[in-house]
Design a protein around this motif. Structure first.
Motif, PDB file in Angstrom:
ATOM      1  N   LEU A  27      13.548   1.843   4.014  1.00 23.42           N
ATOM      2  CA  LEU A  27      13.607   1.047   4.534  1.00 23.42           C
ATOM      3  C   LEU A  27      12.087   1.862   5.498  1.00 23.42           C
ATOM      4  O   LEU A  27      11.783   1.034   6.984  1.00 23.42           O
ATOM      5  N   THR A  28      12.416   3.309   5.127  1.00 20.82           N
ATOM      6  CA  THR A  28      11.186   4.026   5.541  1.00 20.82           C
ATOM      7  C   THR A  28       9.714   3.616   5.530  1.00 20.82           C
ATOM      8  O   THR A  28       9.194   4.052   6.599  1.00 20.82           O
ATOM      9  N   MET A  29       9.434   2.384   4.385  1.00 17.04           N
ATOM     10  CA  MET A  29       8.426   2.015   3.768  1.00 17.04           C
ATOM     11  C   MET A  29       8.299   0.668   5.021  1.00 17.04           C
ATOM     12  O   MET A  29       7.416   0.747   5.383  1.00 17.04           O
ATOM     13  N   LEU A  30       9.012   0.176   5.240  1.00 22.95           N
ATOM     14  CA  LEU A  30       9.018  -0.975   5.890  1.00 22.95           C
ATOM     15  C   LEU A  30       8.457  -0.479   7.664  1.00 22.95           C
ATOM     16  O   LEU A  30       7.861  -0.947   8.467  1.00 22.95           O
ATOM     17  N   LYS A  31       9.407   0.674   8.065  1.00 25.67           N
ATOM     18  CA  LYS A  31       9.462   0.249   9.565  1.00 25.67           C
ATOM     19  C   LYS A  31       7.556   1.344   9.276  1.00 25.67           C
ATOM     20  O   LYS A  31       6.920   1.211  10.477  1.00 25.67           O
ATOM     21  N   GLU A  46       0.815  -1.039   0.191  1.00 22.08           N
ATOM     22  CA  GLU A  46       0.525  -0.026  -0.042  1.00 22.08           C
ATOM     23  C   GLU A  46       1.036   1.146   0.066  1.00 22.08           C
ATOM     24  O   GLU A  46       0.377   2.266  -0.741  1.00 22.08           O
ATOM     25  N   LYS A  47       2.244   1.708   1.044  1.00 16.52           N
ATOM     26  CA  LYS A  47       2.953   1.923   1.160  1.00 16.52           C
ATOM     27  C   LYS A  47       3.559   2.549  -0.419  1.00 16.52           C
ATOM     28  O   LYS A  47       3.430   3.833  -1.025  1.00 16.52           O
ATOM     29  N   ILE A  48       3.983   1.035  -1.506  1.00 15.06           N
ATOM     30  CA  ILE A  48       4.397   1.530  -3.157  1.00 15.06           C
ATOM     31  C   ILE A  48       3.670   2.530  -3.527  1.00 15.06           C
ATOM     32  O   ILE A  48       3.839   2.955  -4.319  1.00 15.06           O
ATOM     33  N   ILE A  49       2.033   1.639  -3.547  1.00 19.23           N
ATOM     34  CA  ILE A  49       1.614   2.463  -4.781  1.00 19.23           C
ATOM     35  C   ILE A  49       0.888   4.015  -4.391  1.00 19.23           C
ATOM     36  O   ILE A  49       1.012   4.647  -5.796  1.00 19.23           O
ATOM     37  N   SER A  50       1.180   4.041  -2.661  1.00 17.64           N
ATOM     38  CA  SER A  50       0.760   5.170  -2.483  1.00 17.64           C
ATOM     39  C   SER A  50       2.040   6.399  -3.590  1.00 17.64           C
ATOM     40  O   SER A  50       1.531   7.402  -3.186  1.00 17.64           O
ATOM     41  N   THR A  51       2.754   5.723  -2.564  1.00 15.57           N
ATOM     42  CA  THR A  51       3.962   6.855  -2.761  1.00 15.57           C
ATOM     43  C   THR A  51       4.522   7.194  -4.079  1.00 15.57           C
ATOM     44  O   THR A  51       5.280   7.947  -5.015  1.00 15.57           O
ATOM     45  N   THR A  52       4.568   5.899  -5.377  1.00 21.27           N
ATOM     46  CA  THR A  52       4.452   6.219  -6.238  1.00 21.27           C
ATOM     47  C   THR A  52       3.384   6.843  -7.643  1.00 21.27           C
ATOM     48  O   THR A  52       3.906   7.601  -8.853  1.00 21.27           O
ATOM     49  N   GLY A  53       2.072   7.180  -6.551  1.00 23.08           N
ATOM     50  CA  GLY A  53       0.944   7.611  -7.387  1.00 23.08           C
ATOM     51  C   GLY A  53       0.229   6.861  -8.079  1.00 23.08           C
ATOM     52  O   GLY A  53      -0.228   7.317  -8.951  1.00 23.08           O
ATOM     53  N   THR A 109       9.059  -7.264  -4.795  1.00 25.01           N
ATOM     54  CA  THR A 109      10.279  -7.013  -5.132  1.00 25.01           C
ATOM     55  C   THR A 109      10.442  -6.593  -5.951  1.00 25.01           C
ATOM     56  O   THR A 109      10.934  -5.788  -6.935  1.00 25.01           O
ATOM     57  N   SER A 110       9.760  -7.023  -7.291  1.00 33.69           N
ATOM     58  CA  SER A 110       9.250  -6.626  -8.528  1.00 33.69           C
ATOM     59  C   SER A 110       9.070  -4.712  -8.657  1.00 33.69           C
ATOM     60  O   SER A 110       9.336  -3.553  -9.470  1.00 33.69           O
ATOM     61  N   MET A 111       8.490  -4.177  -7.824  1.00 34.73           N
ATOM     62  CA  MET A 111       7.661  -3.286  -8.154  1.00 34.73           C
ATOM     63  C   MET A 111       9.290  -2.439  -7.709  1.00 34.73           C
ATOM     64  O   MET A 111       9.291  -0.961  -8.159  1.00 34.73           O
ATOM     65  N   LEU A 112       9.645  -2.292  -6.138  1.00 33.92           N
ATOM     66  CA  LEU A 112      11.308  -1.742  -6.117  1.00 33.92           C
ATOM     67  C   LEU A 112      11.962  -1.378  -7.415  1.00 33.92           C
ATOM     68  O   LEU A 112      12.625  -0.533  -7.264  1.00 33.92           O
ATOM     69  N   LEU A 113      12.029  -2.647  -7.754  1.00 37.74           N
ATOM     70  CA  LEU A 113      13.176  -2.728  -8.785  1.00 37.74           C
ATOM     71  C   LEU A 113      12.545  -1.795  -9.873  1.00 37.74           C
ATOM     72  O   LEU A 113      13.442  -1.117 -10.507  1.00 37.74           O
ATOM     73  N   TYR A 114      10.991  -2.365 -10.486  1.00 41.94           N
ATOM     74  CA  TYR A 114      10.742  -1.479 -11.973  1.00 41.94           C
ATOM     75  C   TYR A 114      10.887   0.347 -11.063  1.00 41.94           C
ATOM     76  O   TYR A 114      11.042   1.540 -11.909  1.00 41.94           O
ATOM     77  N   TYR A 115      10.411   0.328  -9.922  1.00 44.10           N
ATOM     78  CA  TYR A 115      10.192   2.433 -10.006  1.00 44.10           C
ATOM     79  C   TYR A 115      11.951   2.595  -8.666  1.00 44.10           C
ATOM     80  O   TYR A 115      11.690   3.817  -9.176  1.00 44.10           O
ATOM     81  N   ARG A 116      12.273   1.967  -9.390  1.00 40.98           N
ATOM     82  CA  ARG A 116      13.648   2.237  -8.704  1.00 40.98           C
ATOM     83  C   ARG A 116      13.753   2.718  -7.081  1.00 40.98           C
ATOM     84  O   ARG A 116      14.651   3.926  -6.950  1.00 40.98           O
ATOM     85  N   ILE A 117      12.985   2.199  -6.615  1.00 44.91           N
ATOM     86  CA  ILE A 117      13.124   3.401  -5.225  1.00 44.91           C
ATOM     87  C   ILE A 117      14.049   3.047  -4.570  1.00 44.91           C
ATOM     88  O   ILE A 117      14.525   1.666  -3.925  1.00 44.91           O
ATOM     89  N   PRO A 118      15.006   4.333  -3.894  1.00 42.44           N
ATOM     90  CA  PRO A 118      16.014   3.724  -2.943  1.00 42.44           C
ATOM     91  C   PRO A 118      15.864   3.383  -1.953  1.00 42.44           C
ATOM     92  O   PRO A 118      15.059   3.121  -1.094  1.00 42.44           O
ATOM     93  N   TRP A 119      16.950   2.423  -1.476  1.00 43.20           N
ATOM     94  CA  TRP A 119      16.756   1.341  -0.290  1.00 43.20           C
ATOM     95  C   TRP A 119      16.833   2.036   0.890  1.00 43.20           C
ATOM     96  O   TRP A 119      15.649   1.427   1.728  1.00 43.20           O
ATOM     97  N   ARG A 120      16.922   3.787   1.172  1.00 44.73           N
ATOM     98  CA  ARG A 120      16.920   4.088   2.624  1.00 44.73           C
ATOM     99  C   ARG A 120      15.404   4.750   2.986  1.00 44.73           C
ATOM    100  O   ARG A 120      14.759   4.508   3.581  1.00 44.73           O
TER     101      ARG A 120
END
Length: 346
Positions: free
Chosen positions: A260-264, A72-79, A246-257
């Motif tokens: 990690l914030t999304m995980l927290k 949900e965080k990824i979908i919201s953050t990436t728009g 994992t696929s979305m993190l790689l596709y949108y090239r979300i920085p690891w920092r």
């Protein structure tokens, strides 16, 4: 006597829910009251809690909730969600269609803030229409929940499959027909809603067809991918979520920092606590043996088992207004009524 004790616990639970006590607290208090009335020792209650938490199916449910929050965080953050909504507005020339489709899209992710997000979108879609606010609110609420029957992202489905003790894919396939049936019923119910074009409406610039199709696919692909992996390929829900995230993190090239914030931020102790407490209450009900005694007394009094199966969960849902209590309490009762190897047949 057993029936009176159990009914008393149910009434207390429903009152706690009505008083808007946190569901986790309500479930735990109901579990404690049930144990007290049925003389279950503190040691036994603790052992049930220990086994409930460490059961692999419980850990899968809790892990899935965590991963769903990350998704949900990824979908919201990436728009993604905003672009998906805009694509629907471009495709639907009729604002009435947008009023139905938009809340449905928001409902694809069971976010606690879904109502706050979808309501303004439906209001915006209805801007060019003459429609009563209460009509708009009802349409928003109804169509945002059409996925709740079978979508693996909803915690209630994960918990129901666990309590029944069947694969999640089998449970979802059994529940799937209720979704199109609900949509059809909704369309029939709202067909008499009088909506007229607003003469003061203003035209907006729409996306190109290519952009709209791209954003539509981008928005739907994560959820469709999870459904296909769980139902068609019968992958574990955890693995399906990990692959998607994992696929979305790689596709949108979300920085690891940022990842990690999304995980927290996805750690939701209140949600985990509520979910575990609901599972714990269900385990206490089942392991006490009280339900069997209560049902035996009810059927000895001439009450039809089918009537119990239909009315009991209906009443719990009616009085609580929340899905989890109905699942936690009603399913163990229905399992007790069902003959061996006949819980689900598909």
């Amino acid at each position: 006597m057993e029936a009176l004790k159990n009914i008393f616990v149910l009434v207390v639970l429903l009152l706690l829910v009505k008083k808007r006590l946190h569901l986790g607290h309500a479930f735990l208090l109901a579990s404690g009251l049930f144990g007290l009335l049925h003389q279950i020792s503190i040691t036994e209650m603790a052992q049930i809690a220990y086994s409930s938490f460490l059961t692999p199916s419980t850990l899968i449910v809790l892990g899935s909730l965590f991963l769903i929050s990350i998704l949900e965080k990824i979908i919201s953050t990436t728009g993604i969600q905003s672009r998906l909504v805009n694509s629907i507005k471009s495709f639907t020339g009729d604002p009435r269609a947008a009023m139905i489709i938009l809340p449905g899209l928001i409902g694809l992710l069971p976010s606690p803030g879904g109502a706050r997000f979808s309501a303004p979108l439906v209001k915006e879609a209805a801007r060019d229409l003459q429609i009563l606010p209460e009509q708009s609110a009802v349409i928003n609420y109804y169509f945002r929940h059409i996925w709740e029957f079978f979508l693996p992202l909803y915690p209630a489905n994960l918990i129901a499959a666990q309590i029944i003790g069947i694969p999640l894919s089998q449970f979802l396939l059994m529940m799937l027909p209720f979704m199109p049936a609900t949509v059809l019923i909704g369309l029939l119910l709202f067909r008499h809603v009088l909506i007229k074009p607003n003469p003061d409406a203003k035209n907006e610039q729409k996306e190109t067809t290519r952009e709209a199709w791209g954003h539509l696919g981008e928005g739907l692909l994560p959820v469709i991918g999870i459904i296909v992996m769980v139902i068609v390929f019968k992958l574990n829900i955890l693995l399906s979520l990990v692959i998607t995230i994992t696929s979305m993190l790689l596709y949108y090239r979300i920085p690891w920092r940022q990842a990690l914030t999304m995980l927290k931020e996805s750690l939701a102790p209140g949600l985990f606590y509520m979910t575990f407490a609901s599972i714990y209450l269900s385990d206490v009900l089942q392991q006490s043996g009280s339900i069997k005694e209560m049902l035996a007394a009810l059927m000895a009094g001439g009450l039809d088992p089918l009537l119990i199966t239909i009315l009991f969960p209906l009443l719990i849902g009616l009085f609580s207004g929340i899905t989890l209590p109905g699942i936690t309490i009603a399913i163990p009762i229905i399992l007790t009524l069902a003959p061996p190897d006949a819980v689900l047949m598909y």
